[in-house]
Design a protein around this motif. Structure first.
Motif, mmCIF file in Angstrom:
data_model
loop_
_atom_site.group_PDB
_atom_site.id
_atom_site.type_symbol
_atom_site.label_atom_id
_atom_site.label_comp_id
_atom_site.label_asym_id
_atom_site.label_seq_id
_atom_site.Cartn_x
_atom_site.Cartn_y
_atom_site.Cartn_z
ATOM 1 N N GLY A 12 0.826 -1.212 0.000
ATOM 2 C CA GLY A 12 0.000 0.000 0.000
ATOM 3 C C GLY A 12 0.856 1.257 0.000
ATOM 4 N N PHE A 13 0.193 2.370 0.160
ATOM 5 C CA PHE A 13 0.824 3.687 0.056
ATOM 6 C C PHE A 13 1.968 3.846 1.070
ATOM 7 N N ILE A 14 1.665 3.763 2.353
ATOM 8 C CA ILE A 14 2.701 4.012 3.368
ATOM 9 C C ILE A 14 3.675 2.836 3.413
ATOM 10 N N GLY A 15 3.150 1.615 3.289
ATOM 11 C CA GLY A 15 3.989 0.420 3.334
ATOM 12 C C GLY A 15 5.069 0.438 2.259
ATOM 13 N N LEU A 32 3.419 -8.817 3.111
ATOM 14 C CA LEU A 32 2.236 -9.680 2.978
ATOM 15 C C LEU A 32 1.085 -8.763 2.600
ATOM 16 N N ASP A 33 0.546 -8.951 1.389
ATOM 17 C CA ASP A 33 -0.499 -8.032 0.922
ATOM 18 C C ASP A 33 -1.445 -8.799 0.004
ATOM 19 N N ASN A 34 -2.748 -8.535 0.158
ATOM 20 C CA ASN A 34 -3.709 -9.217 -0.722
ATOM 21 C C ASN A 34 -4.053 -8.380 -1.952
ATOM 22 N N VAL A 39 -7.737 -0.628 -3.702
ATOM 23 C CA VAL A 39 -6.494 0.151 -3.603
ATOM 24 C C VAL A 39 -5.665 0.012 -4.878
ATOM 25 N N HIS A 40 -5.591 -1.215 -5.400
ATOM 26 C CA HIS A 40 -4.633 -1.486 -6.473
ATOM 27 C C HIS A 40 -5.283 -1.633 -7.854
ATOM 28 N N GLY A 41 -6.629 -1.533 -7.941
ATOM 29 C CA GLY A 41 -7.306 -1.756 -9.226
ATOM 30 C C GLY A 41 -7.415 -3.243 -9.476
ATOM 31 N N GLY A 56 -1.016 -12.556 -0.148
ATOM 32 C CA GLY A 56 -1.775 -13.337 0.818
ATOM 33 C C GLY A 56 -2.572 -12.425 1.716
ATOM 34 N N ASP A 57 -3.372 -13.057 2.560
ATOM 35 C CA ASP A 57 -4.327 -12.306 3.376
ATOM 36 C C ASP A 57 -3.967 -12.434 4.851
ATOM 37 N N VAL A 58 -3.964 -11.309 5.542
ATOM 38 C CA VAL A 58 -3.584 -11.313 6.953
ATOM 39 C C VAL A 58 -4.641 -12.029 7.820
ATOM 40 N N HIS A 76 2.450 -3.726 11.210
ATOM 41 C CA HIS A 76 1.105 -4.177 10.818
ATOM 42 C C HIS A 76 0.318 -2.996 10.240
ATOM 43 N N PHE A 77 0.244 -2.963 8.908
ATOM 44 C CA PHE A 77 -0.434 -1.866 8.197
ATOM 45 C C PHE A 77 -1.689 -2.334 7.472
ATOM 46 N N ALA A 78 -1.838 -3.650 7.259
ATOM 47 C CA ALA A 78 -2.965 -4.134 6.432
ATOM 48 C C ALA A 78 -4.275 -3.708 7.072
ATOM 49 N N ASP A 95 -14.337 -7.292 9.816
ATOM 50 C CA ASP A 95 -13.710 -8.556 9.413
ATOM 51 C C ASP A 95 -12.237 -8.324 9.048
ATOM 52 N N ASN A 96 -11.992 -7.343 8.194
ATOM 53 C CA ASN A 96 -10.626 -7.149 7.713
ATOM 54 C C ASN A 96 -9.714 -6.582 8.804
ATOM 55 N N ASN A 97 -10.170 -5.533 9.469
ATOM 56 C CA ASN A 97 -9.267 -4.838 10.398
ATOM 57 C C ASN A 97 -9.133 -5.576 11.733
ATOM 58 N N VAL A 182 -17.008 3.375 12.193
ATOM 59 C CA VAL A 182 -16.617 1.966 12.346
ATOM 60 C C VAL A 182 -15.113 1.834 12.062
ATOM 61 N N TYR A 183 -14.619 2.626 11.115
ATOM 62 C CA TYR A 183 -13.179 2.614 10.833
ATOM 63 C C TYR A 183 -12.389 3.001 12.096
ATOM 64 N N ALA A 184 -12.793 4.108 12.743
ATOM 65 C CA ALA A 184 -12.090 4.566 13.953
ATOM 66 C C ALA A 184 -12.142 3.486 15.037
ATOM 67 N N SER A 186 -12.402 0.308 14.614
ATOM 68 C CA SER A 186 -11.524 -0.822 14.254
ATOM 69 C C SER A 186 -10.048 -0.454 14.430
ATOM 70 N N LYS A 187 -9.681 0.819 14.171
ATOM 71 C CA LYS A 187 -8.282 1.219 14.374
ATOM 72 C C LYS A 187 -7.951 1.223 15.869
ATOM 73 N N PHE A 188 -8.935 1.658 16.685
ATOM 74 C CA PHE A 188 -8.704 1.653 18.139
ATOM 75 C C PHE A 188 -8.538 0.209 18.622
HETATM 76 N N1 LIG Z 1 -2.962 7.190 4.667
HETATM 77 C C1 LIG Z 1 -3.337 7.808 5.767
HETATM 78 O O1 LIG Z 1 -3.530 9.041 5.763
HETATM 79 C C2 LIG Z 1 -3.507 7.050 7.051
HETATM 80 C C3 LIG Z 1 -3.888 7.769 8.197
HETATM 81 C C4 LIG Z 1 -4.071 7.090 9.382
HETATM 82 C C5 LIG Z 1 -3.832 5.726 9.456
HETATM 83 N N2 LIG Z 1 -3.475 5.053 8.325
HETATM 84 C C6 LIG Z 1 -3.249 3.602 8.466
HETATM 85 O O2 LIG Z 1 -2.004 3.266 7.879
HETATM 86 C C7 LIG Z 1 -2.064 1.973 7.287
HETATM 87 C C8 LIG Z 1 -1.620 2.040 5.850
HETATM 88 O O3 LIG Z 1 -2.454 2.956 5.169
HETATM 89 P P1 LIG Z 1 -2.260 3.305 3.616
HETATM 90 O O4 LIG Z 1 -2.659 4.709 3.434
HETATM 91 O O5 LIG Z 1 -0.929 2.835 3.161
HETATM 92 O O6 LIG Z 1 -3.407 2.410 3.003
HETATM 93 P P2 LIG Z 1 -3.424 1.569 1.642
HETATM 94 O O7 LIG Z 1 -4.870 1.243 1.399
HETATM 95 O O8 LIG Z 1 -2.646 2.245 0.569
HETATM 96 O O9 LIG Z 1 -2.625 0.249 2.062
HETATM 97 C C9 LIG Z 1 -3.201 -0.798 2.759
HETATM 98 C C10 LIG Z 1 -2.674 -2.075 2.133
HETATM 99 O O10 LIG Z 1 -3.190 -3.180 2.891
HETATM 100 C C11 LIG Z 1 -3.557 -4.197 1.977
HETATM 101 N N3 LIG Z 1 -4.567 -5.019 2.642
HETATM 102 C C12 LIG Z 1 -5.834 -4.673 3.012
HETATM 103 N N4 LIG Z 1 -6.430 -5.709 3.611
HETATM 104 C C13 LIG Z 1 -5.532 -6.733 3.627
HETATM 105 C C14 LIG Z 1 -5.581 -8.089 4.097
HETATM 106 N N5 LIG Z 1 -6.680 -8.592 4.659
HETATM 107 N N6 LIG Z 1 -4.468 -8.836 3.962
HETATM 108 C C15 LIG Z 1 -3.341 -8.347 3.377
HETATM 109 N N7 LIG Z 1 -3.262 -7.099 2.894
HETATM 110 C C16 LIG Z 1 -4.340 -6.295 3.023
HETATM 111 C C17 LIG Z 1 -4.077 -3.451 0.749
HETATM 112 O O11 LIG Z 1 -4.047 -4.244 -0.429
HETATM 113 C C18 LIG Z 1 -3.114 -2.274 0.684
HETATM 114 O O12 LIG Z 1 -1.986 -2.591 -0.126
HETATM 115 C C19 LIG Z 1 -3.499 1.482 7.474
HETATM 116 O O13 LIG Z 1 -3.545 0.633 8.594
HETATM 117 C C20 LIG Z 1 -4.273 2.760 7.746
HETATM 118 O O14 LIG Z 1 -5.423 2.515 8.551
HETATM 119 C C21 LIG Z 1 -3.304 5.668 7.138
#
Ligand SMILES: NC(=O)c1ccc[n+]([C@@H]2O[C@H](COP(=O)([O-])OP(=O)(O)OC[C@H]3O[C@@H](n4cnc5c(N)ncnc54)[C@H](O)[C@@H]3O)[C@@H](O)[C@H]2O)c1
Length: 372
Positions: A12-15, A32-34, A39-41, A56-58, A76-78, A95-97, A182-184, A186-188
């Motif tokens: 993903g973006f930050i990863g 490890l990324d699904n 996100v990726h098209g 793969g899936d976390v 852990h960013f997924a 489910d995902n988070n 719900v996002y907040a 799940s992050k908490f």
């Molecule tokens: N971008 C921001 O401004 C921001 C702000 C606060 C927190 N965050 C947190 O930072 C982290 C990274 O954010 P980002 O902006 O890079 O998001 P992003 O969507 O670009 O990256 C997330 C990556 O996780 C992968 N992913 C999702 N579900 C998955 C699963 N079940 N198994 C494996 N891979 C999975 C996606 O394919 C994607 O590549 C996230 O946890 C997000 O909640 C981001």
């Protein structure tokens, strides 16, 4: 000596930025990324990295077990990342988070021996809800809220006791969480689950609460996250950025390379273990100013922001970071100014195409009564 590091969601973006930062420092990185389609098209480009990529899936125990093999440190960013979307895709976000984090932690405590040296989990400023405020007399207000009836009258600012005006201040980690989506939630859950089990099993764990991260590589066609990416996608297609309320809501924009560096520091600092730490720029801008500056930086000065006068349920008025703790525990200092960051972003954007899905995403919120 180089460490062996796993980044879940590392494509993903930050990863991606963190992965390059760690590789340059001589570490081995596995991702490890699904490659989620949102996100990726539907046809993800090949990932531009030296890292070992495990598709793969976390949430999948076998995938996680394989990914952890030989690993010293985990980021852990997924996650599914979209505040508005989480309010109607409830099951999928939890489910995902939540399940993703539970699956990773279960593997860390039952399968991983010796224990990993460090776990760093991505948390979010969204858990604060409204940021910190003070009254004219200087009384701190840490549970400011807005009433729907005020929002319906376009009275956007939160009020203090007795309806008196209050002013926003930088938000420290001690501000109590006010979970408004719900996002907040799940992050908490993600950060607390990691910290709780980290403490119980002696896995030094750090939760980083990212503010609004921006920079090259953010998904431009994902209309649910990243206000700058959403504005860029509008402007690239010759449309006005769509701004909620009156645009004067304040946020903290931090460049992704600063965030990657903060993550790197969080993996090294022994003092950081067991803490939640804000990662922002420490500077606030209004959303309207961001929209205007982006149009100018992208050489489209005639494109004016479209002020909808609408408000999303769960949106906050002002929230920007107090980064004193990051300075103290990580030695973190943001390096990229907004002007420099916008210049670099614009350069990257000039080589991108974006499918603008903003209208559909906003219509979805309106049709469900999640924007008023
Ligand atoms: N971008 C921001 O401004 C921001 C702000 C606060 C927190 N965050 C947190 O930072 C982290 C990274 O954010 P980002 O902006 O890079 O998001 P992003 O969507 O670009 O990256 C997330 C990556 O996780 C992968 N992913 C999702 N579900 C998955 C699963 N079940 N198994 C494996 N891979 C999975 C996606 O394919 C994607 O590549 C996230 O946890 C997000 O909640 C981001």
């Amino acid at each position: 000596m180089g460490k062996r590091i796993l980044i879940t969601g590392g494509a993903g973006f930050i990863g991606s930025h963190l992965s390059r930062e760690l590789e340059q420092a001589g570490h081995f990185v596995r991702i490890l990324d699904n490659f989620s389609a949102q996100v990726h098209g539907s046809r993800p480009e090949r990932h531009d990295t030296l890292a070992e990529v495990q598709v793969g899936d976390v949430r999948n125990r076998e995938h996680v077990k394989l990914a952890l093999n030989g690993i010293d440190i985990v980021f852990h960013f997924a996650a599914s990342v979209g505040v508005g979307q989480s309010m109607y895709e409830v099951r999928s976000y939890i489910d995902n988070n939540n399940l993703g984090t539970a699956t990773l932690l279960q593997a860390l405590i039952t399968e991983k021996s010796p224990a990993i040296e460090r776990l760093v989990v991505a948390s979010s400023m969204s858990i604060y809800g409204e940021g910190l405020y003070v009254t004219a007399e200087g009384t701190v207000i840490d549970k400011a809220r807005r009433e729907v009836r005020d929002l319906e009258r376009h009275d956007w600012e939160p009020k203090g006791p007795g309806g008196l005006p209050i002013s926003p201040r930088p938000t420290p980690e001690t501000k109590r969480p006010e979970l408004a989506s719900v996002y907040a939630l799940s992050k908490f859950d993600q950060e607390q689950m990691c910290l709780m089990l980290g403490a119980a099993y002696k896995i030094p764990t750090v939760a980083l609460r990212f503010f609004n991260v921006y920079g090259p590589g953010q998904a431009l066609s994902n209309p649910y996250t990243g206000v700058m990416a959403i504005f860029a996608s509008r402007i690239l297609n010759g449309h006005s950025p769509v701004v909620y309320e009156d645009g004067l809501q304040k946020r903290d924009f931090v460049h992704v390379s600063d965030v990657a560096r903060a993550c790197h520091l969080a993996m090294q600092s022994s003092q950081a273990a067991g803490h939640v730490i804000n990662i922002g720029s420490g500077i606030q801008y209004t959303i309207l100013e961001i929209a205007e500056r982006m149009a100018r930086a992208m050489m489209r000065p005639t494109i004016r922001p479209e002020l909808t006068g609408k408000c999303r349920i769960g949106d906050v008025r002002h929230c920007f970071a107090d980064i004193s703790l990051a300075r103290k525990l990580l030695g973190f200092e943001p390096r990229i100014t907004l002007s420099d960051g916008l210049r670099e972003l614009t350069d990257w954007l000039s080589r991108q195409r974006a499918i603008d899905k903003t209208k559909e995403a906003n219509a979805e919120l309106l049709s469900r009564g999640l924007a008023i």
